[in-house]
Design an enzyme around this catalytic site. Structure first.
Site, mmCIF file in Angstrom:
data_model
loop_
_atom_site.group_PDB
_atom_site.id
_atom_site.type_symbol
_atom_site.label_atom_id
_atom_site.label_comp_id
_atom_site.label_asym_id
_atom_site.label_seq_id
_atom_site.Cartn_x
_atom_site.Cartn_y
_atom_site.Cartn_z
ATOM 1 N N ASP A 60 0.824 -1.213 0.000
ATOM 2 C CA ASP A 60 0.000 0.000 0.000
ATOM 3 C C ASP A 60 0.861 1.267 0.000
ATOM 4 O OD1 ASP A 60 -2.315 1.450 0.063
ATOM 5 O OD2 ASP A 60 -2.813 1.002 2.142
ATOM 6 N N HIS B 50 2.541 3.276 -8.950
ATOM 7 C CA HIS B 50 2.415 1.829 -9.181
ATOM 8 C C HIS B 50 3.639 1.300 -9.943
ATOM 9 C CE1 HIS B 50 -1.456 1.872 -7.408
ATOM 10 N NE2 HIS B 50 -2.050 2.530 -8.384
ATOM 11 N N LEU C 135 10.740 -20.665 -4.660
ATOM 12 C CA LEU C 135 9.778 -19.745 -4.028
ATOM 13 C C LEU C 135 8.434 -19.894 -4.735
ATOM 14 C CD1 LEU C 135 9.063 -17.186 -2.247
ATOM 15 C CD2 LEU C 135 9.691 -15.824 -4.240
#
Ligand code: FPP
Length: 249
Positions: free
Chosen positions: A22, A39, A133
């Site tokens: 955020d 972004h 991962l």
């Protein structure tokens, strides 16, 4: 064994870290840029965070990239986020796969453009055997929506009431087979869950920082992991020293 870069014993590391990325918008506004620039900076940071996650030896990372509520944002921002997802797949997939990253998508694919849907499915297929991962990308994801869909499928499958258990519900979620998050990191200081992994987060530890996502760097990530390593996780039980004091958290 101790992870050298971290000085945290491996058994004290979270297996699964989830992140609410955020503060991109405020990061951009503070600099006089349009929100989308935030972004983009956030995407650059995501690349660094994924690399650090692999380096730290964490096995599962879930990132909240687009929520079912984010459709309410201005159309140019929604389009921009869609384009970022496409670009990340186009530009980063080969490198991520080389690093041993297995990509998974959690959320609803159907509302996305067909071209994006097929790119996501191809990326998932291409990386499905990687095991360094597991990266869950929550895109068009909502925690309540996930639970509603699970209930619908449980009913559709005719599961008898006596078989509906905590474990069975978990198997019907997007995250089936993935351990619950141990640590959830939320940047930009908001103190809310925002419909993220609401079932899976039952016993997660939270690390909330005022830092905006594009500025959340490796040093702060390390600090979050060290903070986690020093937490006393009781899963509703009592810590040996606290016996007799009573606690249900
Ligand atoms: C919240 O910040 C962030 C988002 C809704 C998008 C997060 C996306 C990225 C970090 C890019 C990576 C994306 C993909 C698809 C891999 P905000 O815009 O709510 O910030 P604000 O609260 O300051 O306005």
């Amino acid at each position: 064994m101790t992870i050298p870069a971290l000085a945290i014993p491996a058994e004290k590391l979270p297996r699964h870290v989830a992140m609410i990325m955020d503060g991109n918008g405020r990061w951009a506004i503070q600099r006089g840029y349009p929100r989308l620039a935030g972004h983009k900076a956030g995407t650059e940071n995501l690349r660094r965070v994924i690399r650090s996650t692999v380096e730290f030896g964490i096995k599962y990372l879930t990132i909240y990239a687009f929520s079912t509520e984010n459709w309410g944002r201005p159309p140019e921002e929604v389009m921009g986020l869609m384009r970022i997802l496409e670009d990340v797949i186009d530009r980063e997939l080969a490198e991520l796969s080389k690093e041993g990253v297995q990509l998974r998508h959690i959320g609803r694919l159907e509302r996305l453009a067909p071209k994006i849907q097929s790119k996501v499915l191809q990326a998932v297929e291409l990386t499905k055997h990687n095991d360094r991962l597991v990266l869950n990308v929550a895109f068009n994801y909502g925690g309540r929506d996930e639970i509603v869909q699970a209930i619908q499928r449980i009913i559709k499958d005719g599961v008898p009431i006596s078989e509906v258990s905590d474990q069975l519900v978990s198997r019907y979620l997007y995250t089936a087979g993935v351990p619950d998050p141990d640590l959830i990191i939320r940047t930009s200081g908001e103190l809310r869950v925002s419909n993220f992994l609401i079932w899976q987060a039952a016993y997660a530890e939270w690390y909330i920082t005022p830092t905006f996502w594009p500025d959340f760097d490796k040093e702060e990530y390390r600090h979050a992991l060290e903070t986690f390593a020093n937490r006393d996780r009781r899963f509703g039980g009592v810590a040996p020293v606290a016996l007799g004091k009573g606690s249900n958290a």
